[in-house]
Enzyme design. Structure first.
Site, PDB file in Angstrom:
ATOM      1  N   VAL A 282      54.108 -63.949   0.062  1.00 24.80           N
ATOM      2  CA  VAL A 282      54.675 -62.645   0.413  1.00 24.80           C
ATOM      3  C   VAL A 282      55.791 -62.274  -0.564  1.00 24.80           C
ATOM      4  CG1 VAL A 282      55.973 -61.391   2.170  1.00 24.80           C
ATOM      5  CG2 VAL A 282      54.047 -62.831   2.833  1.00 24.80           C
ATOM      6  N   ALA A 283      56.607 -63.272  -0.933  1.00 22.11           N
ATOM      7  CA  ALA A 283      57.691 -63.011  -1.872  1.00 22.11           C
ATOM      8  C   ALA A 283      57.166 -62.607  -3.245  1.00 22.11           C
ATOM      9  CB  ALA A 283      58.586 -64.240  -2.000  1.00 22.11           C
ATOM     10  N   GLU A 287      55.162 -55.545  -2.039  1.00 22.24           N
ATOM     11  CA  GLU A 287      54.320 -54.681  -1.197  1.00 22.24           C
ATOM     12  C   GLU A 287      54.595 -53.196  -1.412  1.00 22.24           C
ATOM     13  OE1 GLU A 287      56.170 -57.140  -0.167  1.00 22.24           O
ATOM     14  OE2 GLU A 287      55.104 -58.517   1.144  1.00 22.24           O
ATOM     15  N   ASP A 329      43.900 -26.071 -28.879  1.00 21.01           N
ATOM     16  CA  ASP A 329      43.187 -24.853 -29.241  1.00 21.01           C
ATOM     17  C   ASP A 329      44.186 -23.909 -29.912  1.00 21.01           C
ATOM     18  OD1 ASP A 329      41.070 -23.051 -29.345  1.00 21.01           O
ATOM     19  OD2 ASP A 329      41.614 -22.131 -27.446  1.00 21.01           O
ATOM     20  N   ASP A 650      41.315 -23.480 -23.093  1.00 19.85           N
ATOM     21  CA  ASP A 650      41.239 -22.493 -22.014  1.00 19.85           C
ATOM     22  C   ASP A 650      39.816 -22.037 -21.723  1.00 19.85           C
ATOM     23  OD1 ASP A 650      40.792 -21.108 -24.333  1.00 19.85           O
ATOM     24  OD2 ASP A 650      42.423 -19.671 -24.081  1.00 19.85           O
ATOM     25  N   ASP A 654      35.880 -25.770 -23.980  1.00 23.37           N
ATOM     26  CA  ASP A 654      36.853 -26.858 -24.061  1.00 23.37           C
ATOM     27  C   ASP A 654      36.673 -27.892 -22.950  1.00 23.37           C
ATOM     28  OD1 ASP A 654      38.218 -25.643 -26.253  1.00 23.37           O
ATOM     29  OD2 ASP A 654      39.197 -24.288 -24.852  1.00 23.37           O
ATOM     30  N   ASN A 716      61.817 -60.520  -6.998  1.00 20.17           N
ATOM     31  CA  ASN A 716      60.823 -61.403  -6.398  1.00 20.17           C
ATOM     32  C   ASN A 716      60.807 -62.776  -7.060  1.00 20.17           C
ATOM     33  OD1 ASN A 716      60.232 -59.272  -4.804  1.00 20.17           O
ATOM     34  ND2 ASN A 716      58.083 -59.074  -5.394  1.00 20.17           N
ATOM     35  N   GLU A 719      63.547 -64.647  -5.472  1.00 23.10           N
ATOM     36  CA  GLU A 719      63.170 -65.121  -4.142  1.00 23.10           C
ATOM     37  C   GLU A 719      62.248 -66.340  -4.238  1.00 23.10           C
ATOM     38  OE1 GLU A 719      61.414 -61.797  -2.133  1.00 23.10           O
ATOM     39  OE2 GLU A 719      63.002 -60.449  -2.792  1.00 23.10           O
ATOM     40  N   ASN A 744      62.169 -57.476   0.803  1.00 23.45           N
ATOM     41  CA  ASN A 744      61.113 -56.806   0.033  1.00 23.45           C
ATOM     42  C   ASN A 744      60.941 -55.352   0.427  1.00 23.45           C
ATOM     43  OD1 ASN A 744      60.628 -59.150  -1.321  1.00 23.45           O
ATOM     44  ND2 ASN A 744      58.487 -59.335  -0.732  1.00 23.45           N
ATOM     45  N   THR A 747      65.701 -53.784   1.225  1.00 25.87           N
ATOM     46  CA  THR A 747      66.675 -53.892   0.131  1.00 25.87           C
ATOM     47  C   THR A 747      66.040 -53.521  -1.204  1.00 25.87           C
ATOM     48  OG1 THR A 747      67.820 -55.646   1.328  1.00 25.87           O
ATOM     49  CG2 THR A 747      68.277 -55.446  -1.029  1.00 25.87           C
ATOM     50  N   ASP A 748      64.797 -53.964  -1.444  1.00 23.79           N
ATOM     51  CA  ASP A 748      64.136 -53.632  -2.699  1.00 23.79           C
ATOM     52  C   ASP A 748      63.703 -52.170  -2.746  1.00 23.79           C
ATOM     53  OD1 ASP A 748      64.487 -56.211  -3.353  1.00 23.79           O
ATOM     54  OD2 ASP A 748      62.389 -56.799  -3.323  1.00 23.79           O
TER      55      ASP A 748
END
Length: 931
Positions: A282-283, A287, A329, A650, A654, A716, A719, A744, A747-748
């Site tokens: 997970v660390a 995510e 163009d 345009d 094209d 990470n 961690e 995760n 704070t992240d």
């Protein structure tokens, strides 16, 4: 029959080949048989994906699979709220991707709408109205002004016929049509004057033609086929994120296996070690990364909208940042798409005409000195002919159709033109000098008109004035000179001698060499009872009055934008359906072509193999008279050479190249629905300069993505090392799974999102584009992530170990040590986030500049304090309140990674300063061509 050069065949060969009669057309039963044989005259949309399949395809992306894995892990840990959050991210991303792809599939439907719904055809000797979808090769079709061409036709007759073919060729000036064979191979579409193509519009005259191609066999059908076969390029960001996802999965699985095996070998319970290994996995997986990327791109989109760039596909925002070539163009993008007279020759002198667009403000100047029409009889006559021999109308945009007033308007007022662009240029010229249809209306009354046709290449009108009559003529100078016996020289009519003819031809050639389209103007005073029933009678013994040279002028802001691109290491390439000489002149004026640069025509391009094109493509700056297939070849050749290609356009022509390019850019005002639906970006103001703003924004967004990837992954890594080293050393877990998830996702997440809207560094647009193959960890980003991550992990573990040794034994002491580790990790990340704003160190930028980041850090800090000191949250996150001693330890340990590395960076840069790199080349000089 598909490869037949229909434009080369005589009428007899044409009708014999198609088995039809020009008098009676096809018999109804023969038309039905051919319809069964050739199919309906419709554009195929190809195999269509169902909406359900389009939606399911959104879950095949590797990073999405990583997120699904993170959801399962969160569920296994009992963190159902986190699992639901991650699942919501997956669904939101899938919905966004589905909407984008579903809209892109509409491009072919927009193409089909260009087809005419009905047509007038000759069937069994009678003119009947039939559905255009039922036309077959051999049908005789009748066209008149305002009709949309229902299939590809070879013309059998044309009277004053002009067709607007910008959808196919990109050039807005109507093309004159005729019915004579053209004995040349490999003619560009714009030069096949005896053909009319599906989807184009007849702007004047009448014509009769025979259907030679229908449905997907038409030129429009070929474009539809190119759109179907062209695969959209995966953006560099998508490739980098997929690469990142694979790295994270490998790391997460590797660490999980290592920890579980090491723990079991140390005698730890297998179940407990499995949970510890899952915590590390997970660390390892950030995510929130895909969600933060999506939010950063979405916010970038909002900023780009304010800069007149509308993004249709989110990942394309970042792609702009690594664009190394812009294929643009010419008409309407680099130029104003408003034909403008810039020079007038009146026999004794050549005058410069100022003013741009349709605003009738400016004037004529001789060596910088203004010239008044009232003081120059020759100029006055030229202006009279320009205003009288004309059917275009200039008007204020907000007013109903009416001739322009003679008074000069304010520059900012909007004006619009109704009619042929070439005639409009002459109307504006006259209006600039105070002459217009309304000012001449009481003096001159039109009696007759002999419209322009492709054989005479002239237009004439007969007007009466104050008891007299006047024939006014304009047209191609070479043919008009043959009809002139006299010339207006210094305000006097004199015989047109050979010497004077030579001077006129020299003036014409000088204008043509400057890429001006040149028109001759002449007149004749008619006798009171002189008959002028035919054009031949009106257009004889003329007095040559002068020449008008016109061009579609460049946009004023484009030259500076191209210079900015050059400084940023971005090559600008002009791709146009216009003539090569005109394209080269505009390119020289804008500074597109450097010394030694090449220009190539469509015919030269067709003669090259892909290998030959790849060898010279880096040195070609102008492509002229090109077809849709050529544009696609150019884009693919540049991509094979490693370029990230932005393609602007345009027209329908094209669309295939726009779709194939790394980023397709369509014009919002003048662009067709087909080009817009095939594009990734739409310019709200059709302005090339807006592309430069979008590129700057794209570069900034990509650097911001790198900033928060640096922040998230360094965090990470910290961690992971905290957990991994503790387990390998036989220490208790320094962080619990709930604390890791909290870091995760909370704070992240907030600071990383604030990094997504960080201000760009000052030297952003003086750096060369990054390579499309560049890793997201390039330019020492990988080293910064690993080095800061190691320091964060070591310092966090150090704070944990010091606290654990001094704390009382038992659960209370372990909880205190884990809380100190938790605080140290959070504070180290919140300090580190300011370091991520600069490519050098925290000391090189004002930490208070990004107010959103300051607020995000304060919010994350507040949430951490709540987890520590709110009694209701302490049992959930397994935290305890800490005192001053623990705070001092945590803050010192948290500051070491950022400030130690920052001081080292400052000391290193002061010892060795490198000059700033700028990308530039010399513009101007000779401009060779492959002609």
């Amino acid at each position: 029959m598909e490869n037949t050069n229909w434009h080369r065949l005589s009428e007899e060969e044409l009708l014999a080949r198609l088995g039809c009669s020009p008098e009676s057309g096809l018999a109804p039963d023969e038309a039905a048989r051919r319809l069964a044989e050739h199919g309906r005259n419709e554009l195929s949309e190809g195999e269509k994906l169902s909406p359900a399949k389009l939606f399911l395809n959104q879950f095949k992306d590797f990073m999405v699979l990583v997120l699904i894995g993170a959801t399962l892990i969160s569920g296994l840990l009992g963190e159902y709220l986190d699992a639901i959050t991650i699942l919501a991210i997956i669904v939101i991303n899938a919905v966004l991707g589905f909407i984008q792809e579903f809209r892109a599939e509409r491009s072919l439907r927009a193409l089909k709408e260009l087809s005419a719904p009905t047509a007038h055809a000759l069937r069994g000797g009678s003119i009947v109205s039939v559905a255009a979808s039922e036309l077959v090769p051999g049908d005789i079709v009748l066209l008149q002004s305002g009709d949309r061409v229902p299939a590809d036709l070879r013309l059998l007759s044309a009277h004053g016929c002009q067709a607007e073919e910008s959808a196919l060729t990109g050039e807005s000036v109507p093309v004159s049509k005729h019915a004579d064979p053209i004995d040349e191979d490999d003619l560009p579409l714009g030069d096949r004057r005896n053909m009319a193509f599906l989807g184009t519009l007849l702007t004047s005259g009448t014509a009769r033609g025979v259907v030679v191609r229908t449905g997907m066999g038409t030129e429009m059908g070929k474009i539809a086929d190119l759109i179907q076969q062209t695969e959209e390029m995966e953006t560099p960001l998508q490739r980098r994120l997929e690469q990142l996802g694979k790295i994270l999965i490998v790391v997460a699985l590797g660490l999980t296996v290592m920890v579980v095996v090491a723990g079991i070998l140390h005698g730890q319970p297998a179940y407990g070690m499995f949970l510890a290994g899952v915590s590390l996995a997970v660390a390892a997986i950030p995510e929130g990364l895909p969600a933060i990327v999506t939010v950063a791109l979405a916010l970038g989109v909002q900023r780009m909208i304010r800069r007149k760039a509308i993004v249709r596909k989110l990942p394309s925002v970042e792609t702009l940042g690594c664009a190394s070539v812009i294929c643009s163009d010419k008409t309407g993008t680099l130029t104003q798409n408003k034909m403008t007279v810039t020079r007038v020759w009146t026999g004794s002198r050549e005058l410069e005409v100022t003013g741009e667009g349709y605003v009738p403000q400016g004037g004529c100047f001789d060596g910088g000195k203004p010239v008044e029409a009232k003081d120059d009889a020759s100029l006055r006559r030229v202006l009279q002919i320009a205003a009288l021999c004309n059917n275009a109308v200039l008007q204020r945009a907000a007013e109903p159709a009416a001739a322009v007033r003679s008074s000069a308007p304010e520059p900012e007022e909007a004006w619009e033109l109704k009619g042929d662009p070439t005639e409009g240029a002459l109307v504006v010229l006259a209006a600039k000098m105070g002459l217009s249809a309304s000012s001449l209306e009481g003096l001159y009354k039109r009696e007759q008109e002999f419209p322009f046709d492709s054989e005479r290449k002239r237009m004439s009108v007969v007007v009466s004035h104050q008891g007299g009559r006047l024939a006014c003529v304009k047209g191609a100078p070479d043919l008009l000179l043959e009809r002139c016996t006299y010339i207006l020289w210094d305000g006097k009519v004199v015989p047109f001698t050979g010497t004077l003819r030579t001077k006129v031809q020299q003036a014409q050639e000088a204008m043509a060499q400057s890429a001006l389209r040149v028109l001759g103007l002449a007149y004749r005073e008619l006798k009171p009872h002189e008959s002028c029933e035919t054009a031949e009678e009106a257009e004889c013994q003329l007095v040559f009055a002068g020449l008008a040279g016109m061009i579609d002028p460049p946009r004023r802001e484009v030259q500076a934008a191209i210079a900015t691109c050059r400084r940023a290491g971005i090559k600008t390439v002009m791709i146009t359906g216009d003539h090569q000489l005109t394209a080269e002149a505009i390119a020289a004026q804008l500074g597109i072509m450097p010394r030694g640069g090449l220009s190539v025509s469509g015919r030269e391009l067709a003669a090259m193999s892909d290998e030959e094109l790849d060898k010279v493509v880096d040195n070609i700056y102008v492509y002229a008279r090109v077809s849709p297939e050529h544009k696609l070849r150019i884009v693919k050749s540049l991509q094979r050479k490693g370029h990230v290609v932005a393609m602007t356009g345009d027209g329908v022509n094209d669309a295939p190249a726009i779709k194939a390019a790394d980023i397709g850019i369509a014009m919002g005002i003048s662009g067709t629905d087909v080009s817009k639906e095939a594009s990734s970006l739409v310019l709200g103001d059709d302005n090339f300069a807006s592309i430069v703003s979008a590129i700057e924004e794209g570069r900034s967004i990509y650097e911001n993505i790198r900033k928060f990837i640096r922040y998230l992954l360094a965090s990470n890594v910290g961690e992971i090392l905290t957990m991994f080293l503790a387990m390998m050393a036989g220490l208790p877990l320094p962080l619990l799974p709930i604390q890791i998830l909290w870091v995760n996702l909370v704070t992240d997440g907030l600071p990383a999102m604030a990094l997504g809207v960080d201000q760009a560094e000052n030297d952003l647009m003086t750096q060369k584009p990054r390579s499309a193959r560049e890793s997201i960890f390039a330019r020492r980003l990988g080293w910064k992530i690993v080095s800061r991550g190691i320091l964060i992990g070591v310092c966090t573990l150090g704070a944990f170990w010091i606290t654990l040794r001094s704390a009382p034994e038992g659960a209370a002491g372990l909880a205190l040590a884990q809380t100190v580790a938790f605080v140290t990790l959070v504070m180290a990340q919140l300090i580190h986030v300011f370091d991520c704003r600069s490519s050098r160190s925290i000391f090189h930028r004002n930490i208070l500049q990004n107010k959103y980041l300051v607020l995000a850090v304060l919010s994350s800090l507040g949430l951490m304090l709540a987890v520590l000191y709110v009694p209701a949250l302490q049992p959930i996150f397994k935290t305890v309140p800490i005192g001053l001693r623990e705070w001092c330890l945590s803050l010192v340990a948290a500051g070491i990674p950022t400030f130690v590395m920052g001081i080292g960076s400052v000391l290193g840069s002061s010892k060795k300063r490198k000059p700033k790199s700028r990308i530039s080349y010399t513009s101007g000089g000779s401009q060779p061509s492959l002609r």
